[in-house]
Design a protein around this motif. Sequence first.
Motif, PDB file in Angstrom:
ATOM      1  N   ARG A  98       0.835  -1.206   0.000  1.00  0.00           N
ATOM      2  CA  ARG A  98       0.000   0.000   0.000  1.00  0.00           C
ATOM      3  C   ARG A  98       0.870   1.257   0.000  1.00  0.00           C
ATOM      4  O   ARG A  98       0.664   2.175  -0.799  1.00  0.00           O
ATOM      5  CB  ARG A  98      -0.913  -0.014   1.232  1.00  0.00           C
ATOM      6  N   ARG A  99       1.863   1.274   0.874  1.00  0.00           N
ATOM      7  CA  ARG A  99       2.739   2.443   0.965  1.00  0.00           C
ATOM      8  C   ARG A  99       3.599   2.592  -0.294  1.00  0.00           C
ATOM      9  O   ARG A  99       3.856   3.712  -0.748  1.00  0.00           O
ATOM     10  CB  ARG A  99       3.629   2.333   2.205  1.00  0.00           C
ATOM     11  N   ALA A 100       4.018   1.466  -0.864  1.00  0.00           N
ATOM     12  CA  ALA A 100       4.820   1.529  -2.089  1.00  0.00           C
ATOM     13  C   ALA A 100       4.019   2.164  -3.229  1.00  0.00           C
ATOM     14  O   ALA A 100       4.543   2.967  -4.015  1.00  0.00           O
ATOM     15  CB  ALA A 100       5.294   0.137  -2.478  1.00  0.00           C
ATOM     16  N   ALA A 101       2.737   1.815  -3.325  1.00  0.00           N
ATOM     17  CA  ALA A 101       1.882   2.385  -4.366  1.00  0.00           C
ATOM     18  C   ALA A 101       1.695   3.887  -4.156  1.00  0.00           C
ATOM     19  O   ALA A 101       1.715   4.672  -5.119  1.00  0.00           O
ATOM     20  CB  ALA A 101       0.528   1.674  -4.377  1.00  0.00           C
ATOM     21  N   ALA A 106       3.168   9.435  -5.850  1.00  0.00           N
ATOM     22  CA  ALA A 106       3.798  10.715  -5.509  1.00  0.00           C
ATOM     23  C   ALA A 106       4.998  10.999  -6.409  1.00  0.00           C
ATOM     24  O   ALA A 106       5.236  12.144  -6.815  1.00  0.00           O
ATOM     25  CB  ALA A 106       4.236  10.704  -4.046  1.00  0.00           C
ATOM     26  N   GLN A 107       5.755   9.937  -6.750  1.00  0.00           N
ATOM     27  CA  GLN A 107       6.923  10.109  -7.616  1.00  0.00           C
ATOM     28  C   GLN A 107       6.514  10.676  -8.975  1.00  0.00           C
ATOM     29  O   GLN A 107       7.105  11.639  -9.464  1.00  0.00           O
ATOM     30  CB  GLN A 107       7.622   8.761  -7.821  1.00  0.00           C
ATOM     31  N   PHE A 108       5.494  10.089  -9.568  1.00  0.00           N
ATOM     32  CA  PHE A 108       5.112  10.507 -10.915  1.00  0.00           C
ATOM     33  C   PHE A 108       4.305  11.803 -10.894  1.00  0.00           C
ATOM     34  O   PHE A 108       4.335  12.561 -11.865  1.00  0.00           O
ATOM     35  CB  PHE A 108       4.364   9.382 -11.612  1.00  0.00           C
ATOM     36  N   ALA A 109       3.622  12.079  -9.790  1.00  0.00           N
ATOM     37  CA  ALA A 109       2.908  13.350  -9.663  1.00  0.00           C
ATOM     38  C   ALA A 109       3.898  14.511  -9.594  1.00  0.00           C
ATOM     39  O   ALA A 109       3.587  15.640  -9.996  1.00  0.00           O
ATOM     40  CB  ALA A 109       2.022  13.340  -8.419  1.00  0.00           C
ATOM     41  N   ALA A 110       5.099  14.207  -9.109  1.00  0.00           N
ATOM     42  CA  ALA A 110       6.126  15.246  -8.982  1.00  0.00           C
ATOM     43  C   ALA A 110       6.890  15.458 -10.290  1.00  0.00           C
ATOM     44  O   ALA A 110       7.828  16.253 -10.345  1.00  0.00           O
ATOM     45  CB  ALA A 110       7.104  14.868  -7.872  1.00  0.00           C
ATOM     46  N   GLY A 111       6.506  14.739 -11.333  1.00  0.00           N
ATOM     47  CA  GLY A 111       7.139  14.929 -12.627  1.00  0.00           C
ATOM     48  C   GLY A 111       8.117  13.845 -13.012  1.00  0.00           C
ATOM     49  O   GLY A 111       8.679  13.867 -14.103  1.00  0.00           O
ATOM     50  N   MET A 197       2.962  -5.709  -8.845  1.00  0.00           N
ATOM     51  CA  MET A 197       3.841  -4.636  -9.301  1.00  0.00           C
ATOM     52  C   MET A 197       3.092  -3.648 -10.175  1.00  0.00           C
ATOM     53  O   MET A 197       3.321  -2.433 -10.109  1.00  0.00           O
ATOM     54  CB  MET A 197       5.012  -5.247 -10.073  1.00  0.00           C
ATOM     55  N   ALA A 198       2.173  -4.151 -10.996  1.00  0.00           N
ATOM     56  CA  ALA A 198       1.394  -3.272 -11.871  1.00  0.00           C
ATOM     57  C   ALA A 198       0.520  -2.322 -11.051  1.00  0.00           C
ATOM     58  O   ALA A 198       0.391  -1.134 -11.383  1.00  0.00           O
ATOM     59  CB  ALA A 198       0.525  -4.105 -12.808  1.00  0.00           C
ATOM     60  N   ALA A 199      -0.062  -2.829  -9.963  1.00  0.00           N
ATOM     61  CA  ALA A 199      -0.889  -1.982  -9.102  1.00  0.00           C
ATOM     62  C   ALA A 199      -0.042  -0.914  -8.420  1.00  0.00           C
ATOM     63  O   ALA A 199      -0.468   0.244  -8.279  1.00  0.00           O
ATOM     64  CB  ALA A 199      -1.606  -2.834  -8.062  1.00  0.00           C
ATOM     65  N   ILE A 200       1.163  -1.285  -8.006  1.00  0.00           N
ATOM     66  CA  ILE A 200       2.062  -0.314  -7.378  1.00  0.00           C
ATOM     67  C   ILE A 200       2.456   0.756  -8.390  1.00  0.00           C
ATOM     68  O   ILE A 200       2.404   1.957  -8.099  1.00  0.00           O
ATOM     69  CB  ILE A 200       3.305  -1.024  -6.807  1.00  0.00           C
ATOM     70  N   ASP A 201       2.851   0.325  -9.599  1.00  0.00           N
ATOM     71  CA  ASP A 201       3.246   1.286 -10.629  1.00  0.00           C
ATOM     72  C   ASP A 201       2.113   2.247 -10.973  1.00  0.00           C
ATOM     73  O   ASP A 201       2.350   3.416 -11.303  1.00  0.00           O
ATOM     74  CB  ASP A 201       3.683   0.552 -11.900  1.00  0.00           C
ATOM     75  N   ALA A 205      -3.179   2.226  -4.431  1.00  0.00           N
ATOM     76  CA  ALA A 205      -2.829   1.707  -3.106  1.00  0.00           C
ATOM     77  C   ALA A 205      -3.759   0.586  -2.667  1.00  0.00           C
ATOM     78  O   ALA A 205      -3.307  -0.424  -2.105  1.00  0.00           O
ATOM     79  CB  ALA A 205      -2.847   2.839  -2.078  1.00  0.00           C
ATOM     80  N   GLN A 206      -5.055   0.746  -2.905  1.00  0.00           N
ATOM     81  CA  GLN A 206      -6.018  -0.276  -2.471  1.00  0.00           C
ATOM     82  C   GLN A 206      -5.801  -1.589  -3.212  1.00  0.00           C
ATOM     83  O   GLN A 206      -5.829  -2.672  -2.609  1.00  0.00           O
ATOM     84  CB  GLN A 206      -7.444   0.218  -2.691  1.00  0.00           C
TER      85      GLN A 206
END
Length: 237
Positions: A98-101, A106-111, A197-201, A205-206
């Motif tokens: 959940r936290r990894a997702a 957040a990583q991709f939202a930041a550009g 992994m696909a859900a995390i990428d 999170a759910q």
Amino acid sequence: MQHSLDSADNAPRQRVQDEIRRDIIFGVLPAGSRITETALAHKYGISRVPVREALRALEVEGFVESKPFAGSTVSAIPVDDADDLFAIREALEAATARRAARHAAAQFAAGGPDPVWWEHRKELAALLEAGDQAIADGRIDLLPELNIRFHLGIAELSRSSSLTALLRQISGKIEWLYASDVDSRGKSSWSEHRTIMAAIDAGNAQEAERGMAAHVHSSRLGYLSRFSPDGATGTAS
């Protein structure tokens, strides 16, 4: 400087500890077999002192049993503790996924991802490829180590030092259980990693939490149905 010296002093003990643990997990040192400092020192090409320290550490981990005047023996695979270990793992890993997702989102939202996150993600991609190749080559024996590295990699992506540390504490036992059951569930279990992994990428999170919980729970039910003395299947967490 002192830390560097301490690390250097501990290196032989850590190396032989890892090697003994791995030989126990994969049955090179079978459960119930008697082990001596002298024999292990000869086997691993090291002095008896780091072997003695390694055996003490492995006793704490539950891989070795030592009794006064009787020496040390390899512990039995923790079948009686399996349900509890899987229950702990199920809760821990659902949280890390959940936290990894959330961190991926957040990583991709930041550009774009930061270098550290991206290195961890590339390592996971390489592990997934290695596992697929091991299955294609009929090397199921390689999956236990790849499996625990994958799950610890997800924990690293979660960026929770507490959850990662907790998972590391039980990772040896998890690998031991997995290795004993890899012929039954190894292939199907491995294929589930890509869905997680696909859900995390995707930053879902759910779905990542649900997928990881289901993944571990399936392993739990399968293991208990095959190895639990009473055929218990555990209860849902």
